[in-house]
Design a protein around this motif. Sequence first.
Motif, PDB file in Angstrom:
ATOM      1  N   THR A   1      -6.047   5.588  -0.824  1.00 43.57           N
ATOM      2  CA  THR A   1      -5.395   7.042  -0.268  1.00 43.57           C
ATOM      3  C   THR A   1      -5.528   7.791  -1.139  1.00 43.57           C
ATOM      4  O   THR A   1      -5.479   7.670  -2.042  1.00 43.57           O
ATOM      5  N   GLU A   2      -6.105   9.261  -0.565  1.00 39.41           N
ATOM      6  CA  GLU A   2      -6.248  10.363  -1.129  1.00 39.41           C
ATOM      7  C   GLU A   2      -4.806  11.278  -1.461  1.00 39.41           C
ATOM      8  O   GLU A   2      -4.558  12.278  -1.572  1.00 39.41           O
ATOM      9  N   LEU A   3      -4.034  10.676  -0.635  1.00 36.76           N
ATOM     10  CA  LEU A   3      -2.597  11.208  -0.813  1.00 36.76           C
ATOM     11  C   LEU A   3      -1.484  11.325  -1.794  1.00 36.76           C
ATOM     12  O   LEU A   3      -1.952   9.696  -2.763  1.00 36.76           O
ATOM     13  N   ALA A   4      -1.306  11.765  -2.912  1.00 31.96           N
ATOM     14  CA  ALA A   4      -1.127  11.434  -4.651  1.00 31.96           C
ATOM     15  C   ALA A   4      -0.030  10.873  -4.261  1.00 31.96           C
ATOM     16  O   ALA A   4       0.515  10.305  -4.732  1.00 31.96           O
ATOM     17  N   PHE A   5       0.903  11.116  -3.524  1.00 26.25           N
ATOM     18  CA  PHE A   5       2.490  10.273  -3.632  1.00 26.25           C
ATOM     19  C   PHE A   5       2.263   8.937  -3.020  1.00 26.25           C
ATOM     20  O   PHE A   5       2.772   8.112  -4.478  1.00 26.25           O
ATOM     21  N   LEU A   6       1.105   8.695  -2.646  1.00 28.74           N
ATOM     22  CA  LEU A   6       1.873   7.090  -1.918  1.00 28.74           C
ATOM     23  C   LEU A   6       0.438   6.858  -2.673  1.00 28.74           C
ATOM     24  O   LEU A   6       1.011   5.156  -2.990  1.00 28.74           O
ATOM     25  N   LYS A   7      -0.373   7.004  -3.355  1.00 23.11           N
ATOM     26  CA  LYS A   7      -1.578   6.649  -4.459  1.00 23.11           C
ATOM     27  C   LYS A   7      -0.372   6.126  -6.178  1.00 23.11           C
ATOM     28  O   LYS A   7      -0.352   5.021  -5.796  1.00 23.11           O
ATOM     29  N   SER A   8       0.773   6.962  -6.086  1.00 23.05           N
ATOM     30  CA  SER A   8       1.366   6.840  -7.135  1.00 23.05           C
ATOM     31  C   SER A   8       2.894   5.582  -6.670  1.00 23.05           C
ATOM     32  O   SER A   8       2.592   4.686  -7.513  1.00 23.05           O
ATOM     33  N   ILE A   9       2.840   5.107  -5.589  1.00 17.42           N
ATOM     34  CA  ILE A   9       3.577   4.479  -4.741  1.00 17.42           C
ATOM     35  C   ILE A   9       3.033   2.538  -4.892  1.00 17.42           C
ATOM     36  O   ILE A   9       3.799   1.933  -5.832  1.00 17.42           O
ATOM     37  N   ILE A  10       1.670   2.963  -4.571  1.00 19.87           N
ATOM     38  CA  ILE A  10       0.996   1.651  -4.821  1.00 19.87           C
ATOM     39  C   ILE A  10       1.013   1.404  -6.242  1.00 19.87           C
ATOM     40  O   ILE A  10       1.030   0.349  -5.859  1.00 19.87           O
ATOM     41  N   THR A  11       0.322   1.774  -7.351  1.00 15.65           N
ATOM     42  CA  THR A  11      -1.011   2.014  -8.209  1.00 15.65           C
ATOM     43  C   THR A  11       1.134   1.305  -8.773  1.00 15.65           C
ATOM     44  O   THR A  11       0.405   0.557 -10.196  1.00 15.65           O
ATOM     45  N   THR A  12       2.552   1.664  -8.868  1.00 25.67           N
ATOM     46  CA  THR A  12       3.470   1.514  -9.255  1.00 25.67           C
ATOM     47  C   THR A  12       3.455  -0.555  -8.475  1.00 25.67           C
ATOM     48  O   THR A  12       4.781  -0.314  -8.691  1.00 25.67           O
ATOM     49  N   GLY A  13       3.071  -0.660  -7.193  1.00 25.41           N
ATOM     50  CA  GLY A  13       4.242  -2.371  -7.168  1.00 25.41           C
ATOM     51  C   GLY A  13       4.428  -1.813  -5.669  1.00 25.41           C
ATOM     52  O   GLY A  13       5.486  -2.407  -4.895  1.00 25.41           O
ATOM     53  N   GLY A  14       4.708  -0.283  -5.043  1.00 23.60           N
ATOM     54  CA  GLY A  14       5.490  -0.334  -4.055  1.00 23.60           C
ATOM     55  C   GLY A  14       4.531  -0.735  -2.784  1.00 23.60           C
ATOM     56  O   GLY A  14       3.484  -0.800  -3.180  1.00 23.60           O
TER      57      GLY A  14
END
Length: 590
Positions: free
Chosen positions: A310-323
Motif C-alpha cells: 500500500t501507498e497509504l502511509a499510516f497503514l504502511k507504518s503499522i504493517i512494517t512495525t508488525g501490526g
Amino acid sequence: MSSWKRTVECGLVDQKHLSKEVILNGWVARRRDHGGLIFVDLRDRTGIMQVVFNPDVSKEAHDISQNLRSEFVVSVRGKIVKRSKETVNEKMPTGRWELFAEQLLILNDSKPLPFPLDQSEAIDEELRLRYRYLDLRQLPMQRNLALRSTLIFSMREFFVKHGFFEIETPILTKNTPEGAREFIVPSRLHHGSFYSLPQSPQLYKQLLMAAGLERYFQVARCFRDEDLRADRQPEFTQLDVEMSFIDEGDIKNVIEKLLGYMFKKVFNLDIKLPFPVLSYDQAFSAYGSDKPDLRFGMVIHDTTELFANTELAFLKSIITTGGKVGAIRVSNKAFTRSELDGWVEKAQSFGAKGLLYVRWSEDGTLESPVAKFLPEDFFEQAGKIFQDLKKTDTLFFVAGNYKNAWETLGRMRCALAEDLKLINPNILNFCWIFNFPLFEWDEQSKRYHAMHHPFTAPQQGWEQLQPDQMKARAYDLVCNGMELGGGSIRIHDRATQQKVFDLLGLSKEETQDKFGFLLEALEYGFPPLGGIALGIDRLVMILTGSSSIREVIAFPKTQRGYDVMMQAPSVVKDANLKEYGLMGIVKEKK
Ligand code: ASP
C-alpha cells in the motif's frame, strides 16, 4: 368471616372453582368504580383475579370496598362465577372468571405509592431500589425470583444425585488474591488486622479436595470490590464446583449434563450437547474476543496482505512495525454516508485510531475515503479472503497491533449485529473456550498476571516456553457473548505452584505470607483436581431475558455499589471505631 385465610391463590383460580365459595388474600392492584359496581384486580404472587363488589350481592362488602385504594391488603370471600361473554379477558389466565364478593376484610392499608406498579411507565432505577419491596411486588420481578429459585433447586438436585456434597466455606477469610480487589473487614479482637470477604471459595474448595471430599459444590456468595459494569455486582452468587481425580473433559461433561438437566427440568427443553469448543486463539482471531457471540457470523478476517504494497502511509507504518489489518463484512445493507461516518466514530470510541470502509457502487467502482490508493482489482483480491464477496457487501477495516485491532473489530461486530438486528434474542448459543494463555503481561505493573488465577495448572511442556507462550489448563463457558463461567485444572504439586508464584513476581516472603498454608498442604498427598464456577446471576439474567443483573437479584446495589434502601455503606459511631481500633485512621478522613 370465620377465617380470613385464603383457600386458593388469585392466579390459580380456574374451572374447578366455578360456583364454589373461595377466600382470596392479596393486594389491590387496581380499583375501578363503575357506578353501582366496584371492580378490583386482586394480586398475589401467582397472578391477578378480578373481584366484583355488587351491593345486590353484599351491601356491606360493597360499602367497605369504597375505601379500597392501591396496595391495600385484603381478604375477600365470595363465589367464583363465569364472566359474561363480552367481559372475558383471554389474555389473563383467570380472565374467564370473577369473584362475586360477599365479605371483605381490610388487613392493612397503604399510603399512595411513590411509583405505579403496573409497568405503565419507566421508573427511575434508584427509586425502584429505594422501595425495592414495592418494586418486587410486580409480577415480572416475582417471576424472575421464582425462576431463580427453581434453577438453584434443580442445580442442587443434580449435584446431590451425582454424589456431590454441598459444603459451606467461610465468608470471613484471608486475603487470597485471585485477581480482583477484595473487601476487608476490621477485626475487633485483633486490632490492625482484617478479614477479607472471599472473591470466590477457590482455595477452600481446593483444600476440600486435599481433605478427600472428592466432589464438592456450593451456591456460594462471592465479593469483589471492583468498578461495576452493567452485569456486575459487588456481591454475587456463583455455582462453585470442584472435583478430584479428573481432567478437563470431566468438568465439561458434568457442566453440560447439568445444563441439560436444568433446561429439561425447568423449561422442558432439550439443549444440543455437547457444546462446540474453540481454542482461545481461534475465538480471538475470528471474533476478537474470548467470549464470542456465535448467534451471528461476521467473522473477522486477516486482510494484512491486501495492503502489503500500500501507498497509504499510516497503514504502511503499522504493517512494517508488525501490526495487522483486520476486516469484517456487512452484507445487504446500503449504509448512508452519515451512517458510515457514525461507524467510524464508533470504532474510535472503541479505541481504534480509525475505521476504513470500502464498498462498491453500482457501476462497480470502489467507494472509500481511500479509494484512490486502492488497486483496481481490490474487489478480486478481497474475494480471495472473503468467500462469495458480493458487490452489495461493505468491508470495514481496522489496523493496529493485533490485540487492539481485533478487540475493536470484535466490538464493532457486536455493535453492528445489534444495530442491524442480526441477533435472534430467542437463541441460546453456548460454547467452550479452551487453551487460554497462562499469563498476560500487565504494562502498568510491568509484570505477568495469571489469566485465570495463580492456582491454574500450566499445559504440558510449559517449562520449555517463555511465560507469554505458556498455555493454561483453563476453560470458560460462554453463552451469547457473555462469560457464564470459568475454571481450570489446578496445580497439585508444590514445586509447580512455587514456580508459578515466582513467574508472577511474588517474593518468597509474599508467597509464604499469603499462600504458606497452600504450599504446605500441597506436600501432604494432594490429589489431582479441577473445578469451575458459573455465575448464577448471569445465568438467570440470560434465561429471563433481563437487560441487567439487578433485575434478577432481590436486593442489588446500584452501579456505585450503594444500597439505596438500607443506605449502606454508612458511617459508624466513634465508639465502634474505637472498638475496632480504627479511630485514628478513620477520624482523619471524616
Ligand atoms: N474461582 C474461579 C472464579 O471464581 C472459578 C474456578 O476456577 O473454579 O472465577
